[in-house]
Design an enzyme around this catalytic site. Structure first.
Site, PDB file in Angstrom:
ATOM      1  NE  ARG A 131       1.994  -7.533  -0.454  1.00 46.38           N
ATOM      2  CZ  ARG A 131       0.710  -7.442  -0.837  1.00 46.38           C
ATOM      3  NH1 ARG A 131       0.158  -8.411  -1.563  1.00 46.38           N
ATOM      4  NH2 ARG A 131      -0.003  -6.378  -0.541  1.00 46.38           N
ATOM      5  CB  CYS A 178       2.661  -2.756   3.787  1.00 50.41           C
ATOM      6  SG  CYS A 178       1.071  -1.930   3.625  1.00 50.41           S
ATOM      7  CD  GLU A 213       4.521  -6.288   1.836  1.00 51.63           C
ATOM      8  OE1 GLU A 213       3.474  -6.462   2.482  1.00 51.63           O
ATOM      9  OE2 GLU A 213       4.556  -5.645   0.765  1.00 51.63           O
TER      10      GLU A 213
HETATM   11  N1  EPU Z   1      -6.795   0.663   8.883  1.00 49.84           N
HETATM   12  C1  EPU Z   1      -6.810   1.351  10.056  1.00 49.84           C
HETATM   13  N2  EPU Z   1      -5.705   2.083  10.400  1.00 49.84           N
HETATM   14  C2  EPU Z   1      -4.586   2.102   9.628  1.00 49.84           C
HETATM   15  C3  EPU Z   1      -4.573   1.375   8.408  1.00 49.84           C
HETATM   16  C4  EPU Z   1      -5.689   0.639   8.053  1.00 49.84           C
HETATM   17  O1  EPU Z   1      -7.789   1.345  10.790  1.00 49.84           O
HETATM   18  O2  EPU Z   1      -3.615   2.764  10.001  1.00 49.84           O
HETATM   19  C5  EPU Z   1      -8.016  -0.076   8.488  1.00 49.84           C
HETATM   20  C6  EPU Z   1      -8.661   0.549   7.251  1.00 49.84           C
HETATM   21  O3  EPU Z   1      -9.499   1.611   7.624  1.00 49.84           O
HETATM   22  C7  EPU Z   1      -9.408  -0.620   6.651  1.00 49.84           C
HETATM   23  C8  EPU Z   1      -8.538  -1.827   7.019  1.00 49.84           C
HETATM   24  O4  EPU Z   1      -7.679  -1.392   8.090  1.00 49.84           O
HETATM   25  O5  EPU Z   1     -10.647  -0.759   7.274  1.00 49.84           O
HETATM   26  C9  EPU Z   1      -7.688  -2.311   5.845  1.00 49.84           C
HETATM   27  O6  EPU Z   1      -6.868  -1.253   5.376  1.00 49.84           O
HETATM   28  P1  EPU Z   1      -6.358  -1.174   3.848  1.00 49.84           P
HETATM   29  O7  EPU Z   1      -7.521  -1.195   2.933  1.00 49.84           O
HETATM   30  O8  EPU Z   1      -5.414  -0.035   3.764  1.00 49.84           O
HETATM   31  O9  EPU Z   1      -5.645  -2.545   3.627  1.00 49.84           O
HETATM   32  P2  EPU Z   1      -4.409  -3.196   4.349  1.00 49.84           P
HETATM   33  O10 EPU Z   1      -4.773  -4.620   4.634  1.00 49.84           O
HETATM   34  O11 EPU Z   1      -3.926  -2.386   5.491  1.00 49.84           O
HETATM   35  C10 EPU Z   1      -3.349  -4.181   2.186  1.00 49.84           C
HETATM   36  C11 EPU Z   1      -1.957  -4.333   1.628  1.00 49.84           C
HETATM   37  C12 EPU Z   1      -1.548  -3.121   0.825  1.00 49.84           C
HETATM   38  C13 EPU Z   1      -2.562  -2.895  -0.285  1.00 49.84           C
HETATM   39  C14 EPU Z   1      -3.924  -2.687   0.349  1.00 49.84           C
HETATM   40  C15 EPU Z   1      -5.017  -2.538  -0.677  1.00 49.84           C
HETATM   41  C16 EPU Z   1      -0.548  -5.700   3.025  1.00 49.84           C
HETATM   42  C17 EPU Z   1       0.461  -5.743   4.120  1.00 49.84           C
HETATM   43  N3  EPU Z   1      -1.023  -4.495   2.715  1.00 49.84           N
HETATM   44  O12 EPU Z   1      -3.296  -3.170   3.187  1.00 49.84           O
HETATM   45  O13 EPU Z   1      -0.305  -3.459   0.218  1.00 49.84           O
HETATM   46  O14 EPU Z   1      -2.201  -1.758  -1.056  1.00 49.84           O
HETATM   47  O15 EPU Z   1      -4.274  -3.857   1.157  1.00 49.84           O
HETATM   48  O16 EPU Z   1      -5.199  -3.750  -1.359  1.00 49.84           O
HETATM   49  O17 EPU Z   1      -0.882  -6.739   2.450  1.00 49.84           O
HETATM   50  C18 EPU Z   1       2.079  -3.363   0.422  1.00 49.84           C
HETATM   51  O18 EPU Z   1       2.048  -4.601   0.434  1.00 49.84           O
HETATM   52  O19 EPU Z   1       3.156  -2.715   0.440  1.00 49.84           O
HETATM   53  C19 EPU Z   1       0.814  -2.638   0.436  1.00 49.84           C
HETATM   54  C20 EPU Z   1       0.756  -1.333   0.572  1.00 49.84           C
END
Ligand code: EPU
Length: 293
Positions: A164, A216, A287
């Site tokens: 990012r 996010c 972010e």
């Molecule tokens: N999780 C929870 N509770 C929650 C959210 C997530 O337990 O409320 C757990 C999920 O179950 C999973 C882990 O956390 O085991 C990771 O969750 P997720 O796959 O949704 O990935 P993330 O790291 O939370 C990142 C990016 C997203 C992107 C997704 C998929 C960031 C800040 N977020 O989310 O990007 O779409 O991976 O690649 O880097 C964005 O930047 O706006 C964004 C949405």
């Protein structure tokens, strides 16, 4: 060049928050950029590239900014003999529109970005990424505009990208990404389509894709640590102040449930940061871009 006075930022941001800007300027052709400095001086405000307004939290008070818009325009594609290809894409094009064009031509590499509601200019500036795919890793070059040098290209070797993060090496001066050159691989449209469907379905199941959000809110504090998971663990999922609240589906998304106010969103952000710090020791970094007077 078209100028719209006092545009509502609430109507132009996906979180549906914000007062009025001074003006909105549409850069319909390259020559319009030459007129921009005079126009900015006339309005007396700072330039703001808003794109789709999908990564922005704008204050409800009016802001001394001039919103700069770039129209969507068709991309140009070329293909090498080994099947790889290159795309020349306008900053105002949408990411979704580009993905459709790439799939039709069998030019692969961006499928993981499906579901990100932004423009190419925004995807560059944020180095948009998801599901193992980042926009920056496809960049061959970016055409930018600065008041000092007008429009000019910066080749990939001069660009710094990260999670990012994007730095064209222009210091603190204002710049706008007007065109990008992308390196793409040969792909089969059917395979690309099924990958995009798979990613979209996973996102729709885990993120509030259709609600008014700004994506996010916080960056992940570490590649292996999800800010959403941390916020969930410290009770922020579904936590509301007024008509703003963290999503029940993914705790790193703020939702405007109707008449939300920016003050409520900022209060939620402060509470989330404090709880996360106490609970896990991680300092969450924003972010989303906060626009305040
Ligand atoms: N999780 C929870 N509770 C929650 C959210 C997530 O337990 O409320 C757990 C999920 O179950 C999973 C882990 O956390 O085991 C990771 O969750 P997720 O796959 O949704 O990935 P993330 O790291 O939370 C990142 C990016 C997203 C992107 C997704 C998929 C960031 C800040 N977020 O989310 O990007 O779409 O991976 O690649 O880097 C964005 O930047 O706006 C964004 C949405």
């Amino acid at each position: 060049m078209r100028v719209i006075p006092e545009p509502s930022l609430q109507e132009r941001t996906s979180l549906r928050l914000g007062g009025k800007a001074l003006a909105e300027v549409w850069m319909d052709e390259d020559q319009d950029w030459e007129r921009l400095p005079d126009l900015l001086q006339h309005y007396g405000g700072k330039p703001l590239i808003l794109g789709h307004g999908s990564n922005v939290l704008a204050s409800d008070t009016d802001l001394p900014v001039v919103v700069i818009r770039q129209p969507r325009a068709p991309s140009e594609f070329s293909r090498h003999s080994d099947g790889r290809g290159e795309a020349l894409v306008q900053g105002g094009q949408t990411l979704a529109g580009l993905l459709v064009e790439c799939r039709r031509r069998g030019l692969s590499g961006l499928e993981g970005l499906i579901g990100i509601p932004g423009t190419i200019g925004g995807a560059v500036a944020m180095n948009a990424g998801s599901y193992g795919c980042s926009f920056g890793e496809r960049l061959r070059g970016v055409e930018v505009w600065t008041a000092e040098h007008g429009l000019f290209w910066i080749e990939a070797e001069q660009l710094r990208t990260g999670y990012r993060f994007f730095d064209p090496g222009l210091g603190k001066r204002f710049w706008a990404a007007t065109r990008v050159k992308l390196d793409l691989q040969a792909g089969r449209p059917e395979t690309m389509q099924s990958r995009m469907r798979e990613v979209y379905c996973r996102k729709k199941a885990t993120q509030p894709l259709l609600a008014p959000t700004c994506g996010c809110v916080f960056k992940n504090p570490d590649p292996s640590v999800s800010a959403g998971r941390l916020l969930d663990s410290c009770g922020m999922k579904g936590f509301r102040v007024g008509e703003m609240g963290f999503s029940e589906r993914h705790a790193n998304f703020l939702i405007n449930y109707g008449q939300g106010r920016s003050a409520d969103a900022l209060e939620l952000i402060a509470i989330a940061r404090e709880r996360c710090r106490e609970y896990s020791g991680f300092e969450l970094e924003l972010e989303v871009k906060c626009l305040q007077a």
